[in-house]
Design a protein around this motif. Sequence first.
Motif, PDB file in Angstrom:
ATOM      1  N   GLU A   1      -8.557 -80.230  18.814  1.00  0.00           N
ATOM      2  CA  GLU A   1      -9.509 -79.970  19.898  1.00  0.00           C
ATOM      3  C   GLU A   1      -8.803 -79.972  21.251  1.00  0.00           C
ATOM      4  O   GLU A   1      -9.190 -79.232  22.169  1.00  0.00           O
ATOM      5  CB  GLU A   1     -10.619 -81.021  19.871  1.00  0.00           C
ATOM      6  CG  GLU A   1     -11.530 -80.889  18.656  1.00  0.00           C
ATOM      7  CD  GLU A   1     -12.536 -82.029  18.556  1.00  0.00           C
ATOM      8  OE1 GLU A   1     -13.520 -81.860  17.819  1.00  0.00           O
ATOM      9  OE2 GLU A   1     -12.322 -83.073  19.194  1.00  0.00           O
ATOM     10  N   ASP A   2      -7.765 -80.796  21.366  1.00  0.00           N
ATOM     11  CA  ASP A   2      -7.009 -80.845  22.621  1.00  0.00           C
ATOM     12  C   ASP A   2      -6.273 -79.528  22.864  1.00  0.00           C
ATOM     13  O   ASP A   2      -6.153 -79.076  24.001  1.00  0.00           O
ATOM     14  CB  ASP A   2      -6.014 -82.001  22.574  1.00  0.00           C
ATOM     15  CG  ASP A   2      -5.333 -82.218  23.910  1.00  0.00           C
ATOM     16  OD1 ASP A   2      -6.033 -82.502  24.891  1.00  0.00           O
ATOM     17  OD2 ASP A   2      -4.102 -82.092  23.975  1.00  0.00           O
ATOM     18  N   ILE A   3      -5.767 -78.904  21.783  1.00  0.00           N
ATOM     19  CA  ILE A   3      -5.124 -77.596  21.917  1.00  0.00           C
ATOM     20  C   ILE A   3      -6.133 -76.600  22.475  1.00  0.00           C
ATOM     21  O   ILE A   3      -5.845 -75.829  23.393  1.00  0.00           O
ATOM     22  CB  ILE A   3      -4.602 -77.098  20.556  1.00  0.00           C
ATOM     23  CG1 ILE A   3      -3.525 -78.029  20.005  1.00  0.00           C
ATOM     24  CG2 ILE A   3      -4.021 -75.680  20.699  1.00  0.00           C
ATOM     25  CD1 ILE A   3      -3.102 -77.700  18.586  1.00  0.00           C
ATOM     26  N   PHE A   4      -7.342 -76.626  21.901  1.00  0.00           N
ATOM     27  CA  PHE A   4      -8.387 -75.694  22.328  1.00  0.00           C
ATOM     28  C   PHE A   4      -8.734 -75.920  23.800  1.00  0.00           C
ATOM     29  O   PHE A   4      -8.842 -74.968  24.587  1.00  0.00           O
ATOM     30  CB  PHE A   4      -9.628 -75.870  21.451  1.00  0.00           C
ATOM     31  CG  PHE A   4     -10.629 -74.755  21.589  1.00  0.00           C
ATOM     32  CD1 PHE A   4     -11.519 -74.713  22.647  1.00  0.00           C
ATOM     33  CD2 PHE A   4     -10.675 -73.741  20.654  1.00  0.00           C
ATOM     34  CE1 PHE A   4     -12.434 -73.688  22.775  1.00  0.00           C
ATOM     35  CE2 PHE A   4     -11.590 -72.697  20.768  1.00  0.00           C
ATOM     36  CZ  PHE A   4     -12.463 -72.674  21.834  1.00  0.00           C
ATOM     37  N   ALA A   5      -8.906 -77.181  24.182  1.00  0.00           N
ATOM     38  CA  ALA A   5      -9.281 -77.495  25.563  1.00  0.00           C
ATOM     39  C   ALA A   5      -8.187 -77.048  26.529  1.00  0.00           C
ATOM     40  O   ALA A   5      -8.469 -76.496  27.599  1.00  0.00           O
ATOM     41  CB  ALA A   5      -9.538 -78.989  25.705  1.00  0.00           C
ATOM     42  N   HIS A   6      -6.941 -77.286  26.155  1.00  0.00           N
ATOM     43  CA  HIS A   6      -5.833 -76.892  27.018  1.00  0.00           C
ATOM     44  C   HIS A   6      -5.766 -75.373  27.146  1.00  0.00           C
ATOM     45  O   HIS A   6      -5.585 -74.835  28.243  1.00  0.00           O
ATOM     46  CB  HIS A   6      -4.525 -77.431  26.456  1.00  0.00           C
ATOM     47  CG  HIS A   6      -3.355 -77.274  27.377  1.00  0.00           C
ATOM     48  ND1 HIS A   6      -2.689 -76.083  27.511  1.00  0.00           N
ATOM     49  CD2 HIS A   6      -2.751 -78.150  28.216  1.00  0.00           C
ATOM     50  CE1 HIS A   6      -1.715 -76.223  28.387  1.00  0.00           C
ATOM     51  NE2 HIS A   6      -1.728 -77.467  28.832  1.00  0.00           N
ATOM     52  N   PHE A   7      -5.936 -74.679  26.036  1.00  0.00           N
ATOM     53  CA  PHE A   7      -5.873 -73.218  26.038  1.00  0.00           C
ATOM     54  C   PHE A   7      -6.986 -72.620  26.878  1.00  0.00           C
ATOM     55  O   PHE A   7      -6.779 -71.648  27.604  1.00  0.00           O
ATOM     56  CB  PHE A   7      -5.954 -72.703  24.604  1.00  0.00           C
ATOM     57  CG  PHE A   7      -5.955 -71.208  24.488  1.00  0.00           C
ATOM     58  CD1 PHE A   7      -7.070 -70.524  24.042  1.00  0.00           C
ATOM     59  CD2 PHE A   7      -4.824 -70.474  24.820  1.00  0.00           C
ATOM     60  CE1 PHE A   7      -7.080 -69.149  23.937  1.00  0.00           C
ATOM     61  CE2 PHE A   7      -4.809 -69.093  24.710  1.00  0.00           C
ATOM     62  CZ  PHE A   7      -5.946 -68.429  24.274  1.00  0.00           C
ATOM     63  N   GLU A   8      -8.186 -73.186  26.791  1.00  0.00           N
ATOM     64  CA  GLU A   8      -9.320 -72.642  27.548  1.00  0.00           C
ATOM     65  C   GLU A   8      -9.076 -72.691  29.052  1.00  0.00           C
ATOM     66  O   GLU A   8      -9.578 -71.854  29.799  1.00  0.00           O
ATOM     67  CB  GLU A   8     -10.596 -73.419  27.210  1.00  0.00           C
ATOM     68  CG  GLU A   8     -11.144 -73.120  25.818  1.00  0.00           C
ATOM     69  CD  GLU A   8     -11.574 -71.668  25.673  1.00  0.00           C
ATOM     70  OE1 GLU A   8     -12.446 -71.223  26.419  1.00  0.00           O
ATOM     71  OE2 GLU A   8     -11.024 -70.980  24.800  1.00  0.00           O
ATOM     72  N   GLY A   9      -8.302 -73.662  29.503  1.00  0.00           N
ATOM     73  CA  GLY A   9      -8.039 -73.786  30.930  1.00  0.00           C
ATOM     74  C   GLY A   9      -6.700 -73.221  31.363  1.00  0.00           C
ATOM     75  O   GLY A   9      -6.360 -73.284  32.541  1.00  0.00           O
ATOM     76  N   ALA A  10      -5.937 -72.663  30.419  1.00  0.00           N
ATOM     77  CA  ALA A  10      -4.598 -72.179  30.732  1.00  0.00           C
ATOM     78  C   ALA A  10      -4.605 -70.703  31.132  1.00  0.00           C
ATOM     79  O   ALA A  10      -5.460 -69.928  30.701  1.00  0.00           O
ATOM     80  CB  ALA A  10      -3.684 -72.376  29.518  1.00  0.00           C
ATOM     81  N   LYS A  11      -3.641 -70.325  31.954  1.00  0.00           N
ATOM     82  CA  LYS A  11      -3.514 -68.926  32.348  1.00  0.00           C
ATOM     83  C   LYS A  11      -3.099 -68.052  31.171  1.00  0.00           C
ATOM     84  O   LYS A  11      -3.339 -66.842  31.165  1.00  0.00           O
ATOM     85  CB  LYS A  11      -2.495 -68.808  33.485  1.00  0.00           C
ATOM     86  CG  LYS A  11      -2.955 -69.467  34.771  1.00  0.00           C
ATOM     87  CD  LYS A  11      -1.920 -69.333  35.876  1.00  0.00           C
ATOM     88  CE  LYS A  11      -2.399 -69.999  37.163  1.00  0.00           C
ATOM     89  NZ  LYS A  11      -1.393 -69.897  38.252  1.00  0.00           N
TER      90      LYS A  11
END
Length: 580
Positions: free
Chosen positions: A319-329
């Motif tokens: 889930e942390d991967i998903f959260a990071h990806f959603e906010g990443a450029k």
Amino acid sequence: MATNRRDLLKAGSALFAGVSLAGCGGKLESAAPGASGDGSGGDAPKPAELAVAAEWNVYRALAADALALGLAGEFDAAAGVAADAFQKFEGATGEWGAHEVLETTSEKRYAEFEEALGQLRERAKGENVEEMRVEADLVSKHLSAAQTKLVGEENARALDLQFLGTRLVTASSLYAAGKGDAAATIAGDTYERFEQAAVHEDLEAADAESYEGFESAVEAVEKAAKAGTGGTVRNEANAAFDAAATGSYAVAASESAAGAGHLAAMQARGYDASMLASLGGPSTAFAHAAALNVYRARAYDVAWLTARGKSEYAKTAAEDIFAHFEGAKAHEALEEADHEAYEGFETGLEDLASAAGKGDAEAAASAADAVEKHLRAGISALATETEAAVLQAAFFRARFGDARELYALGEGKAAASVAQGLFQRFERDEIGFHERLESASEKLYQSFEHEHLQDGLIPAFKNGNDGAVETHFGGVNDSLLQFATKVGSEARVSAAESGLLSARASTPPRSRRSASRSALGRWCSRRSSTSRRARAGSTKRSNTPTTPSTSRSRARWSRSEARRKTATPTRRPRRSTGRR
């Protein structure tokens, strides 16, 4: 101490249980922030407090990065970094977000920190380096004081040491972008700061080897940057970073505190890839591809944790991967470059989180493969053939590190299976890696594929030959690193290494191998304790990408001058005494 991804997972398991770093504020079912860990001899800090204190180190590093860009004469980029740091901070809301905990811990420090960070951007826009230095120092000063109040002096000093370690990596990145003078200045400033810091004596007393290693590496970076020897700059910067990480475990009051800070330091290191792109090094598209490479490694972390019965940590990591990806450029970059790969990645990530939550190791392994497949396609779309090959070399090094750690746990057949899988990937010429390596150097190609992989590491894992494992593990890693430095610029190699946590896996000294195995074994057999690791409430994520920054941003750049100190802080003069 050899830094590798499993060490970070071990030491940072409390974070995976419910707290995300740098801008993704988690929420734990725990006591209110600031209730303990104030350095007064009370109860030990809670895992959430350790995580937030570590997160503040990321903001200290970002402010220092802005100053570094100013020293390099890249003022627009410096202003952008400061603005981005402010936006990340404003978005880190929630009970255990960096923003809210800082305000709760010390409203004065919170106000002064925000004002200094805002002024740092303004000074960058005005191209005033000396004033930028003042503001960056204020950012670090206020966050360091808050860290001490939240988690105690020993843990705060460990965080100070890790922060200093990240400065050398920034110096290396600047040097790779052709900013040698700025790199030398940063190394010199770091040496001076270390000599004057409280952690200086603590480290010397607690871990003389790390103390000597860090101090000598910092000096070597400064000298090499001035002399123009790039290989030495990179190697010594890595040595300084590792020494700071190792020493922090000796200085901190607990391994969890050092582990949380170590994760934050690796995250701060990852931001250097973006900085390289802004300095005329690799393209922005390559920076995005390097970010995707990180997710490839993390997907296999999830499968690794699931296979070892750590399903709760594994699910949170996914889930942390998903959260990071959603906010990443990199999110928009991947969607635009290869929409099919984008959709496949997010779908595979949902499947991975689901399998991890159920403790289904087979399904998690399959989902990790699917995630990696789509990310690989995205890397091919974003990067040039050579850039993709450099990233593939870094990814291979990560997976070889995974295999070696399986072997250290007594799982030789599983280790051989991972290595065999890498051999098959290589033979399939994924991302053109096989052909690029063979065309670059027939000698390196033969050394990697035949001498050290097919005829070396794989049978060594199967036969349980410790000596051969050490030899051939070092051989495949050396061959891949030599290939990367041969075909890629220093900027590209640095970005690949900085952007991928797993690329730091290296062969530990033989004398420490048994200790490494013992630590890993203890972690894998350790029962999870819910009394120490409060877990975050699970929220269902949609495949539809969001842009949280636009809805959560509460930019307050124009704060009242009345909130600033009447006296402008001045930089401490450089010591005139000789260095030891």
